[in-house]
Design a protein around this motif. Structure first.
Motif, PDB file in Angstrom:
ATOM      1  N   GLN A 299      30.538  45.449  29.090  1.00 41.99           N
ATOM      2  CA  GLN A 299      29.406  44.705  29.653  1.00 41.99           C
ATOM      3  C   GLN A 299      29.834  43.305  30.085  1.00 41.99           C
ATOM      4  OE1 GLN A 299      26.492  44.837  26.525  1.00 41.99           O
ATOM      5  NE2 GLN A 299      26.115  47.034  26.752  1.00 41.99           N
ATOM      6  N   LYS A 300      30.674  42.673  29.250  1.00 44.62           N
ATOM      7  CA  LYS A 300      31.134  41.323  29.564  1.00 44.62           C
ATOM      8  C   LYS A 300      32.028  41.319  30.805  1.00 44.62           C
ATOM      9  CE  LYS A 300      30.932  39.409  24.863  1.00 44.62           C
ATOM     10  NZ  LYS A 300      31.727  38.870  23.739  1.00 44.62           N
ATOM     11  N   ILE A 301      32.874  42.350  30.917  1.00 48.77           N
ATOM     12  CA  ILE A 301      33.759  42.447  32.085  1.00 48.77           C
ATOM     13  C   ILE A 301      32.946  42.672  33.355  1.00 48.77           C
ATOM     14  CG2 ILE A 301      35.553  43.857  33.194  1.00 48.77           C
ATOM     15  CD1 ILE A 301      36.746  44.241  30.374  1.00 48.77           C
ATOM     16  N   ILE A 302      31.930  43.540  33.277  1.00 47.85           N
ATOM     17  CA  ILE A 302      31.050  43.773  34.423  1.00 47.85           C
ATOM     18  C   ILE A 302      30.385  42.464  34.852  1.00 47.85           C
ATOM     19  CG2 ILE A 302      28.900  44.886  35.162  1.00 47.85           C
ATOM     20  CD1 ILE A 302      29.705  47.270  33.398  1.00 47.85           C
ATOM     21  N   LYS A 303      29.942  41.688  33.864  1.00 46.52           N
ATOM     22  CA  LYS A 303      29.292  40.414  34.160  1.00 46.52           C
ATOM     23  C   LYS A 303      30.253  39.467  34.878  1.00 46.52           C
ATOM     24  CE  LYS A 303      26.596  36.692  32.039  1.00 46.52           C
ATOM     25  NZ  LYS A 303      26.074  36.113  30.784  1.00 46.52           N
ATOM     26  N   GLN A 304      31.506  39.430  34.408  1.00 45.19           N
ATOM     27  CA  GLN A 304      32.499  38.571  35.048  1.00 45.19           C
ATOM     28  C   GLN A 304      32.778  39.029  36.474  1.00 45.19           C
ATOM     29  OE1 GLN A 304      33.589  35.836  34.020  1.00 45.19           O
ATOM     30  NE2 GLN A 304      33.950  35.763  31.825  1.00 45.19           N
ATOM     31  N   ILE A 305      32.868  40.340  36.668  1.00 41.93           N
ATOM     32  CA  ILE A 305      33.143  40.883  38.005  1.00 41.93           C
ATOM     33  C   ILE A 305      31.991  40.601  38.958  1.00 41.93           C
ATOM     34  CG2 ILE A 305      33.467  43.037  39.318  1.00 41.93           C
ATOM     35  CD1 ILE A 305      35.033  44.120  36.911  1.00 41.93           C
ATOM     36  N   SER A 306      30.762  40.675  38.447  1.00 36.20           N
ATOM     37  CA  SER A 306      29.591  40.500  39.301  1.00 36.20           C
ATOM     38  C   SER A 306      29.194  39.042  39.486  1.00 36.20           C
ATOM     39  CB  SER A 306      28.398  41.275  38.726  1.00 36.20           C
ATOM     40  OG  SER A 306      28.080  40.827  37.424  1.00 36.20           O
ATOM     41  N   ASP A 307      29.808  38.134  38.732  1.00 37.32           N
ATOM     42  CA  ASP A 307      29.498  36.710  38.844  1.00 37.32           C
ATOM     43  C   ASP A 307      30.003  36.183  40.186  1.00 37.32           C
ATOM     44  OD1 ASP A 307      29.242  33.975  38.634  1.00 37.32           O
ATOM     45  OD2 ASP A 307      29.881  33.884  36.543  1.00 37.32           O
ATOM     46  N   ALA A 308      29.107  35.610  40.965  1.00 37.57           N
ATOM     47  CA  ALA A 308      29.467  35.120  42.302  1.00 37.57           C
ATOM     48  C   ALA A 308      30.593  34.087  42.243  1.00 37.57           C
ATOM     49  CB  ALA A 308      28.240  34.511  42.981  1.00 37.57           C
ATOM     50  N   ASP A 309      30.654  33.301  41.154  1.00 38.60           N
ATOM     51  CA  ASP A 309      31.693  32.279  41.024  1.00 38.60           C
ATOM     52  C   ASP A 309      33.085  32.891  40.883  1.00 38.60           C
ATOM     53  OD1 ASP A 309      29.834  30.273  41.190  1.00 38.60           O
ATOM     54  OD2 ASP A 309      29.598  30.077  39.023  1.00 38.60           O
ATOM     55  N   ASN A 310      33.150  34.175  40.526  1.00 32.29           N
ATOM     56  CA  ASN A 310      34.443  34.829  40.291  1.00 32.29           C
ATOM     57  C   ASN A 310      34.889  35.716  41.441  1.00 32.29           C
ATOM     58  OD1 ASN A 310      34.773  33.705  37.718  1.00 32.29           O
ATOM     59  ND2 ASN A 310      33.611  35.347  36.753  1.00 32.29           N
ATOM     60  N   ILE A 311      34.109  35.779  42.510  1.00 30.39           N
ATOM     61  CA  ILE A 311      34.460  36.668  43.629  1.00 30.39           C
ATOM     62  C   ILE A 311      35.846  36.331  44.171  1.00 30.39           C
ATOM     63  CG2 ILE A 311      33.883  37.325  45.997  1.00 30.39           C
ATOM     64  CD1 ILE A 311      30.946  37.042  45.246  1.00 30.39           C
ATOM     65  N   LEU A 312      36.091  35.032  44.409  1.00 24.74           N
ATOM     66  CA  LEU A 312      37.391  34.625  44.949  1.00 24.74           C
ATOM     67  C   LEU A 312      38.513  34.873  43.951  1.00 24.74           C
ATOM     68  CD1 LEU A 312      36.489  31.312  46.817  1.00 24.74           C
ATOM     69  CD2 LEU A 312      37.018  33.533  47.812  1.00 24.74           C
ATOM     70  N   VAL A 313      38.198  34.780  42.654  1.00 22.05           N
ATOM     71  CA  VAL A 313      39.205  35.051  41.626  1.00 22.05           C
ATOM     72  C   VAL A 313      39.721  36.483  41.755  1.00 22.05           C
ATOM     73  CG1 VAL A 313      39.636  35.280  39.145  1.00 22.05           C
ATOM     74  CG2 VAL A 313      38.288  33.356  40.000  1.00 22.05           C
ATOM     75  N   PHE A 314      38.790  37.422  41.899  1.00 24.23           N
ATOM     76  CA  PHE A 314      39.195  38.824  42.005  1.00 24.23           C
ATOM     77  C   PHE A 314      39.883  39.133  43.332  1.00 24.23           C
ATOM     78  CE2 PHE A 314      36.326  39.216  38.398  1.00 24.23           C
ATOM     79  CZ  PHE A 314      37.025  40.105  37.603  1.00 24.23           C
ATOM     80  N   GLU A 315      39.516  38.393  44.374  1.00 21.13           N
ATOM     81  CA  GLU A 315      40.234  38.533  45.644  1.00 21.13           C
ATOM     82  C   GLU A 315      41.687  38.087  45.465  1.00 21.13           C
ATOM     83  OE1 GLU A 315      39.399  39.694  48.716  1.00 21.13           O
ATOM     84  OE2 GLU A 315      37.520  40.416  47.874  1.00 21.13           O
ATOM     85  N   LYS A 316      41.880  36.986  44.750  1.00 19.60           N
ATOM     86  CA  LYS A 316      43.226  36.464  44.511  1.00 19.60           C
ATOM     87  C   LYS A 316      44.022  37.403  43.610  1.00 19.60           C
ATOM     88  CE  LYS A 316      41.979  31.599  45.141  1.00 19.60           C
ATOM     89  NZ  LYS A 316      41.759  30.300  44.466  1.00 19.60           N
ATOM     90  N   ILE A 317      43.353  37.995  42.609  1.00 19.64           N
ATOM     91  CA  ILE A 317      44.024  38.954  41.731  1.00 19.64           C
ATOM     92  C   ILE A 317      44.570  40.124  42.553  1.00 19.64           C
ATOM     93  CG2 ILE A 317      43.633  40.711  39.944  1.00 19.64           C
ATOM     94  CD1 ILE A 317      41.685  38.742  38.608  1.00 19.64           C
ATOM     95  N   ARG A 318      43.718  40.627  43.440  1.00 21.10           N
ATOM     96  CA  ARG A 318      44.137  41.782  44.273  1.00 21.10           C
ATOM     97  C   ARG A 318      45.313  41.403  45.172  1.00 21.10           C
ATOM     98  NH1 ARG A 318      41.802  46.998  46.577  1.00 21.10           N
ATOM     99  NH2 ARG A 318      42.292  47.296  44.416  1.00 21.10           N
ATOM    100  N   LYS A 319      45.245  40.233  45.823  1.00 24.17           N
ATOM    101  CA  LYS A 319      46.329  39.809  46.712  1.00 24.17           C
ATOM    102  C   LYS A 319      47.626  39.604  45.935  1.00 24.17           C
ATOM    103  CE  LYS A 319      43.699  37.575  50.401  1.00 24.17           C
ATOM    104  NZ  LYS A 319      43.404  36.294  51.109  1.00 24.17           N
ATOM    105  N   PHE A 320      47.507  38.975  44.754  1.00 18.65           N
ATOM    106  CA  PHE A 320      48.701  38.719  43.959  1.00 18.65           C
ATOM    107  C   PHE A 320      49.328  40.029  43.504  1.00 18.65           C
ATOM    108  CE2 PHE A 320      51.274  37.588  40.336  1.00 18.65           C
ATOM    109  CZ  PHE A 320      51.823  36.379  40.704  1.00 18.65           C
ATOM    110  N   LYS A 321      48.495  40.960  43.085  1.00 18.62           N
ATOM    111  CA  LYS A 321      48.968  42.264  42.629  1.00 18.62           C
ATOM    112  C   LYS A 321      49.709  42.999  43.753  1.00 18.62           C
ATOM    113  CE  LYS A 321      46.803  46.117  42.438  1.00 18.62           C
ATOM    114  NZ  LYS A 321      45.893  47.249  42.256  1.00 18.62           N
ATOM    115  N   LYS A 322      49.141  42.957  44.956  1.00 20.98           N
ATOM    116  CA  LYS A 322      49.775  43.625  46.102  1.00 20.98           C
ATOM    117  C   LYS A 322      51.116  42.983  46.432  1.00 20.98           C
ATOM    118  CE  LYS A 322      45.786  45.526  48.576  1.00 20.98           C
ATOM    119  NZ  LYS A 322      44.965  45.461  49.832  1.00 20.98           N
ATOM    120  N   ALA A 323      51.160  41.655  46.318  1.00 25.33           N
ATOM    121  CA  ALA A 323      52.413  40.943  46.644  1.00 25.33           C
ATOM    122  C   ALA A 323      53.523  41.263  45.652  1.00 25.33           C
ATOM    123  CB  ALA A 323      52.149  39.440  46.644  1.00 25.33           C
ATOM    124  N   CYS A 324      53.142  41.640  44.437  1.00 23.91           N
ATOM    125  CA  CYS A 324      54.134  41.958  43.398  1.00 23.91           C
ATOM    126  C   CYS A 324      54.547  43.430  43.446  1.00 23.91           C
ATOM    127  CB  CYS A 324      53.586  41.616  42.022  1.00 23.91           C
ATOM    128  SG  CYS A 324      53.388  39.831  41.774  1.00 23.91           S
TER     129      CYS A 324
END
Length: 324
Positions: A299-324
């Motif tokens: 539930q806490k992870i879902i909340k973090q994922i759905s938090d508008a303030d974290n949208i860019l964080v998850f975008e950066k996570i995806r880009k960083f993961k792809k680059a690695c």
């Protein structure tokens, strides 16, 4: 290289003026190509058809911003400018001692004795690396959490709408700030320097949010995919860090941490909220049963994922993961 190539191929700004670096720089920074325009230092939304996407324009601005900060750090000491002195707020800078040992100290630009306190780069890196190691979860725990997330989402998949609402609120707030700032400047309550500084900062934040809004409107959030990205980054964070170059190391550290401080004795920093939750999960991994506690973390992870303030964080996570 662009200016040189265009000049060689006969491109001219006018009949007598060749294309140069300054011309290319002006083009890359001109918002008119993505639909907006500047008039007397103020950004307006145009009615013309853009020839590049807002996403592409904003990505170019990020690259320019990163390259500018990199050029200012000639020796590329890993933590220079990243850590600040907790006593005076000045940045820490790196120095090479005996040709091979890197030490950091406060610049001491505001006076005081804090500039005399040095810390070895290895000590800073050890403290940060420990967090990366502690983030790692077992594959079994990750699978159980993913299953719990799927269960939590089964009856309610409409989180994208709440994200869109939050982003829209933030956009409206920034638009109001920019409008009020323009009024203050027009009325002579603030000078041009103050206006330019604030408007540039807020306009950049607004552009980031508009890009985010466009992505939300195009594609619904894939919560499972984001959770998997998060788990994969946490699992490999320490390994990816050790294998990364200067730029990628700083990118990963800034993604995971904030408020990097040095008090003259040891480093201090905050773990960003998304990863603080993962550290908590990792710490309690052996004691957490497959029942309600795992569901609570889901539930806490879902909340973090759905938090508008974290949208860019998850975008950066995806880009960083792809680059690695």
């Amino acid at each position: 290289s662009l200016a040189r190539k265009m000049s060689e191929e006969g491109f001219r700004m006018s009949a007598t003026v060749k294309c140069n670096k300054k011309n290319v720089e002006m083009i890359l920074n001109n918002p008119i190509y993505m639909g907006d325009f500047n008039f007397k230092g103020v950004r307006y939304e145009g009615k013309h058809e853009p020839i590049v996407s807002r996403e592409l324009y904003q990505e170019v601005q990020r690259v320019i911003k990163n390259q500018t900060s990199t050029r200012s750090n000639k020796r590329q000491f890993l933590f220079s400018g990243l850590f600040k002195c907790s006593h005076c707020g000045c940045a820490l800078v790196g120095e090479l001692h005996k040709g091979k040992y890197v030490y950091y100290h406060c610049t001491g630009n505001k006076g005081g004795e804090c500039k005399r306190k040095y810390i070895n780069e290895n000590k800073l890196e050890e403290a940060l690396l420990k967090i990366l190691v502690d983030l790692k979860l077992s594959d079994n725990t990750a699978k159980i959490i993913i299953s719990s997330i799927k269960k939590e989402l089964k009856d309610n998949l409409d989180y994208g709408q709440s994200q869109a609402i939050e982003v829209r609120k933030q956009i409206e707030t920034l638009q109001k700030r920019l409008s009020k700032l323009l009024d203050l400047y027009t009325d002579g309550d603030i000078d041009k320097k103050a206006y330019d500084t604030k408007s540039k900062k807020w306009q950049y934040e607004l552009d980031e949010l508009l890009v985010t809004q466009a992505k939300i409107n195009k594609t619904p959030v894939n919560y499972i995919e984001r959770a998997r990205d998060l788990f994969e980054l946490c699992k490999n964070a320490s390994q990816w860090y050790l294998q990364a170059d200067y730029e990628k190391k700083r990118e990963l550290l800034k993604l995971l941490h904030s408020n990097f401080l040095y008090d003259g004795e040891k480093p201090h920093f905050e773990v960003n909220s998304v990863f603080k939750l993962m550290l908590d999960l990792s710490k309690n991994e052996k004691n957490v049963s497959k029942g309600t506690k795992f569901e609570l973390f889901a539930q806490k992870i879902i909340k973090q994922i759905s938090d508008a303030d974290n949208i860019l964080v998850f975008e950066k996570i995806r880009k960083f993961k792809k680059a690695c």
